[in-house]
Design an enzyme around this catalytic site. Structure first.
Site, PDB file in Angstrom:
ATOM      1  N   CYS A   1       0.809  -1.224   0.000  1.00  0.00           N
ATOM      2  CA  CYS A   1       0.000   0.000   0.000  1.00  0.00           C
ATOM      3  C   CYS A   1       0.838   1.267   0.000  1.00  0.00           C
ATOM      4  CB  CYS A   1      -0.963  -0.005   1.179  1.00  0.00           C
ATOM      5  SG  CYS A   1      -0.132  -0.062   2.789  1.00  0.00           S
TER       6      CYS A   1
ATOM      7  N   HIS B   1      -1.636   0.782   7.311  1.00  0.00           N
ATOM      8  CA  HIS B   1      -2.168   0.698   5.957  1.00  0.00           C
ATOM      9  C   HIS B   1      -2.569   2.091   5.480  1.00  0.00           C
ATOM     10  CE1 HIS B   1      -3.810  -1.539   2.586  1.00  0.00           C
ATOM     11  NE2 HIS B   1      -4.932  -0.845   2.670  1.00  0.00           N
TER      12      HIS B   1
ATOM     13  N   HIS C   1      -6.127   1.219  -2.933  1.00  0.00           N
ATOM     14  CA  HIS C   1      -5.064   0.747  -2.043  1.00  0.00           C
ATOM     15  C   HIS C   1      -4.575  -0.604  -2.536  1.00  0.00           C
ATOM     16  CE1 HIS C   1      -7.740  -2.154   0.276  1.00  0.00           C
ATOM     17  NE2 HIS C   1      -8.543  -1.551  -0.573  1.00  0.00           N
TER      18      HIS C   1
END
Length: 159
Positions: free
Chosen positions: A61, A114, A130
């Site tokens: 990511c 993330h 993502h």
């Protein structure tokens, strides 16, 4: 004869103005930095997830965020935790395309693990791109139960 020539000239003048204005608006939309960031991120759609990966063969990511912002001349840190310190903090109701979302997907519920880039905000339903471990680079909605629980905050990199 003069009347015919006037109509002919007026017709082409109107058509020319319409074409010129439509081309200008298209050029303006694609020249917006946030659009370039989103287009770059979307160009990676389908790329498999690879922890620490930074290429089309596989990426995580933070690499997606890194490459997408690099396309407009912004060098982001390579790790989501460090990326989360860039730009300015924004409230959820201020989120717009090009902003970066940060999540805690690990055991520590407050630690950034993330990140993703907002692509659309139709009617307040925030969509982001993502690289997920299950689907690779793909788009999801913040309203998804998993992502809404993991969401920590958003930051604006582009003003």
């Amino acid at each position: 004869m003069l009347r015919k020539q006037f109509r002919f000239t007026a017709f082409f003048l109107v058509v020319g103005l319409m074409l010129a204005s439509s081309c200008a608006s298209k050029r303006k939309v694609t020249s917006e930095p946030f659009n370039t960031v989103i287009q770059t991120a979307r160009s990676y759609t389908g790329t498999p997830y690879r922890y620490g990966g930074t290429t089309r063969a596989g990426m995580d990511c933070s690499a997606l965020v890194y490459h997408s912002f690099y396309s407009v001349g912004i060098t982001m840190p390579r790790i989501s935790t460090d990326q989360s310190k860039m730009g300015k903090s924004i409230r959820t109701n201020e989120i717009k395309p090009g902003d970066v979302l940060f999540f805690a997907t690990g055991r520590r519920r407050k630690q950034v693990t993330h990140s993703g880039i907002v692509t659309e905000t139709p009617r307040g339903d925030i969509r982001f791109i993502h690289s997920s471990s299950s689907l690779g680079v793909s788009e999801d909605y913040l309203s998804n139960n998993y992502w809404s629980k993991a969401f920590l905050f958003a930051r604006r990199i582009l003003e």
